[in-house]
Design a protein around this motif. Structure first.
Motif, PDB file in Angstrom:
ATOM      1  N   ASN A 196       3.038   6.833 -12.172  1.00  0.00           N
ATOM      2  CA  ASN A 196       4.147   7.386 -11.377  1.00  0.00           C
ATOM      3  C   ASN A 196       4.545   8.794 -11.782  1.00  0.00           C
ATOM      4  OD1 ASN A 196       5.208   6.285 -13.825  1.00  0.00           O
ATOM      5  ND2 ASN A 196       7.268   6.427 -12.951  1.00  0.00           N
TER       6      ASN A 196
ATOM      7  N   SER B  59       1.798  11.368   1.082  1.00  0.00           N
ATOM      8  CA  SER B  59       1.414  10.212   0.253  1.00  0.00           C
ATOM      9  C   SER B  59       2.622   9.662  -0.497  1.00  0.00           C
ATOM     10  CB  SER B  59       0.349  10.598  -0.775  1.00  0.00           C
ATOM     11  OG  SER B  59      -0.859  10.972  -0.165  1.00  0.00           O
TER      12      SER B  59
ATOM     13  N   ARG C 128       4.818   7.822   1.905  1.00  0.00           N
ATOM     14  CA  ARG C 128       4.229   6.543   2.331  1.00  0.00           C
ATOM     15  C   ARG C 128       4.332   5.511   1.207  1.00  0.00           C
ATOM     16  NH1 ARG C 128      -0.973   4.027   3.634  1.00  0.00           N
ATOM     17  NH2 ARG C 128      -2.278   5.754   2.908  1.00  0.00           N
ATOM     18  N   THR C 129       4.058   5.952  -0.032  1.00  0.00           N
ATOM     19  CA  THR C 129       4.174   5.034  -1.177  1.00  0.00           C
ATOM     20  C   THR C 129       5.583   4.478  -1.269  1.00  0.00           C
ATOM     21  OG1 THR C 129       2.525   6.299  -2.406  1.00  0.00           O
ATOM     22  CG2 THR C 129       3.946   4.864  -3.693  1.00  0.00           C
ATOM     23  N   TRP C 130       6.542   5.382  -1.166  1.00  0.00           N
ATOM     24  CA  TRP C 130       7.947   4.968  -1.279  1.00  0.00           C
ATOM     25  C   TRP C 130       8.332   4.015  -0.161  1.00  0.00           C
ATOM     26  CZ3 TRP C 130      12.373   5.625   1.746  1.00  0.00           C
ATOM     27  CH2 TRP C 130      13.585   5.276   1.100  1.00  0.00           C
TER      28      TRP C 130
ATOM     29  N   ARG D  29      -6.144   6.745  -5.155  1.00  0.00           N
ATOM     30  CA  ARG D  29      -5.350   5.517  -5.110  1.00  0.00           C
ATOM     31  C   ARG D  29      -4.027   5.643  -5.860  1.00  0.00           C
ATOM     32  NH1 ARG D  29      -8.841   1.778  -2.969  1.00  0.00           N
ATOM     33  NH2 ARG D  29     -11.036   2.263  -3.291  1.00  0.00           N
ATOM     34  N   THR D  30      -3.673   6.863  -6.265  1.00  0.00           N
ATOM     35  CA  THR D  30      -2.384   7.032  -6.940  1.00  0.00           C
ATOM     36  C   THR D  30      -1.290   7.135  -5.875  1.00  0.00           C
ATOM     37  OG1 THR D  30      -2.194   9.447  -6.917  1.00  0.00           O
ATOM     38  CG2 THR D  30      -3.618   8.480  -8.609  1.00  0.00           C
ATOM     39  N   PRO D  31      -0.032   6.961  -6.265  1.00  0.00           N
ATOM     40  CA  PRO D  31       1.059   7.079  -5.289  1.00  0.00           C
ATOM     41  C   PRO D  31       1.117   8.467  -4.643  1.00  0.00           C
ATOM     42  CG  PRO D  31       1.854   6.171  -7.373  1.00  0.00           C
ATOM     43  CD  PRO D  31       0.445   6.584  -7.602  1.00  0.00           C
TER      44      PRO D  31
ATOM     45  N   ILE E 251      -2.637   8.773  -1.775  1.00  0.00           N
ATOM     46  CA  ILE E 251      -3.176   7.719  -0.895  1.00  0.00           C
ATOM     47  C   ILE E 251      -3.540   8.233   0.500  1.00  0.00           C
ATOM     48  CG2 ILE E 251      -2.258   5.627  -1.998  1.00  0.00           C
ATOM     49  CD1 ILE E 251       0.122   5.821  -0.057  1.00  0.00           C
TER      50      ILE E 251
ATOM     51  N   LEU F  26       8.924   8.357  -8.697  1.00  0.00           N
ATOM     52  CA  LEU F  26       7.765   9.247  -8.660  1.00  0.00           C
ATOM     53  C   LEU F  26       8.164  10.645  -9.135  1.00  0.00           C
ATOM     54  CD1 LEU F  26       6.109   8.116  -5.303  1.00  0.00           C
ATOM     55  CD2 LEU F  26       5.602   7.379  -7.642  1.00  0.00           C
TER      56      LEU F  26
ATOM     57  N   GLU G 174       6.329   2.054   1.603  1.00  0.00           N
ATOM     58  CA  GLU G 174       5.666   0.762   1.452  1.00  0.00           C
ATOM     59  C   GLU G 174       6.362  -0.081   0.389  1.00  0.00           C
ATOM     60  OE1 GLU G 174       1.526   1.707   0.957  1.00  0.00           O
ATOM     61  OE2 GLU G 174       1.304   2.194   3.087  1.00  0.00           O
ATOM     62  N   LYS G 175       6.807   0.602  -0.665  1.00  0.00           N
ATOM     63  CA  LYS G 175       7.481  -0.103  -1.752  1.00  0.00           C
ATOM     64  C   LYS G 175       8.842  -0.638  -1.296  1.00  0.00           C
ATOM     65  CE  LYS G 175       8.810   0.757  -6.549  1.00  0.00           C
ATOM     66  NZ  LYS G 175       8.975   1.813  -7.550  1.00  0.00           N
TER      67      LYS G 175
END
Lengths: 229, 84
Positions: free
Chosen positions: A187, A214, A217-219, A122-124, A127, A80, A221-222
């Motif tokens: 990203n 955000s 959280r994205t990282w 809805r982008t990384p 969110i 990101l 979840e991934k």
């Protein structure tokens, strides 16, 4: 998650480092522009400021610094990448995002609060925001007037890549009120408003905080990391 | 040695707020005949290359890579033998 905050001569990196650490509790490390390897980081922030005194064009000289080759590599890898203000200009100059930033139509440097709409939550990077949420972030720039050709604008719209728009007054004359866009893969985000300067009530707004949460959280979840905060 | 001058202007069709402001100022000074004002940049440099062709191709690269942003700017240049 480990953040790199890039530092060019003339960058304002300190507030980014502090915002990342306070909002996410994760470490942020300053990385000098001559570094050629960013593979030990999970996210890269290119802060605002006046890299190389805005000589030639804002972001033009910085876009050729050795560290930008590493940024391109990380971007391809899916890390990101966030560019704020001058950082957005650097991303455009280096070709990681399409278009260009011209001088504000007012010809004035605008340092003020701006009303922003989160167009894509809805982008990384967004969110933790609501759909079409109205937020308040500061801006401070003389060249935030986003332009691109019609074809690029059409694909930005079609692919929902306009992440932030100015609501109400457009402070710089940008095309379609654009305040921030992502690349095709989603990203790499470039934006003129400064989320790192709006992370607590005493700063006047904490609407920028969720951009950093955000990212985390994205990282998580991934990578399947349990959320502890 | 070659002496080059590069002129950079905002592309046709791209709004040039600075040019517009200068045009309005000229009109308010009584120069109503002025129109199409575009404000640009002038860059001079010396090139130490073997021949003119090399100087020209290197200069073009410099223009595309750094001196101008091809997305929003046009350029033209003049190249002549540097007087020592």
């Amino acid at each position: 998650m480990k953040f790199a905050v890039l530092v060019f001569p003339g960058s304002s990196e300190a507030e980014c480092v502090r915002a990342v650490e306070e909002c996410t509790g994760e470490p942020a490390q300053c990385v000098w522009h001559i570094e050629e390897d960013l593979s030990s980081f999970d996210g890269v922030i290119i802060p605002g400021g006046f890299s190389y005194g805005d000589y030639v064009r804002p972001g033009a000289i910085a876009s050729h610094a050795p560290v930008m080759k590493a940024v391109k590599k990380e971007a391809e890898r899916g890390a990101l990448i966030l560019g704020i203000g001058n950082g957005f200009q650097i991303l455009l100059e280096s070709g990681l995002l399409p278009g260009a930033l011209m001088r504000n139509t007012s010809l004035k440097f605008r340092s003020q609060w701006a009303e922003i709409v989160v167009e894509n939550h809805r982008t990384p990077f967004t969110i933790d925001y609501e759909e079409k949420e109205a937020i308040r972030l500061p801006i401070a720039h003389g060249a935030g007037n986003y332009v691109c050709d019609e074809q690029t604008l059409a694909s930005l719209k079609e692919q929902n890549r306009i992440v932030f728009r100015y609501a109400g007054e457009n402070p710089n004359g940008s095309l379609d009120n654009i305040a921030g866009i992502v690349n095709e893969a989603g990203n790499v985000l470039g934006m003129m408003p400064h989320p790192e300067r709006a992370v607590s009530k005493w700063l006047g707004s904490e609407d920028g905080k969720r951009l950093f949460t955000s990212i985390l959280r994205t990282w998580r979840e991934k990578h399947g990391v349990a959320t502890t905060r | 040695m070659w002496k080059a001058v590069v002129y950079v202007t905002v592309k046709e069709g791209v709004l040039d707020p600075e040019g517009q402001a200068v045009e309005r100022a000229l009109h308010s000074l009584g120069y109503g005949e002025a129109s199409g004002v575009r404000v640009g940049k002038y860059i001079e440099l010396t090139l130490d290359t073997a021949d003119r062709d090399e100087a020209e191709s290197r200069l073009k690269q410099m223009c595309e890579k750094l001196l101008t942003n091809p997305v929003v700017e046009d350029y033209r240049y003049e190249l002549e033998v540097a007087s020592s």
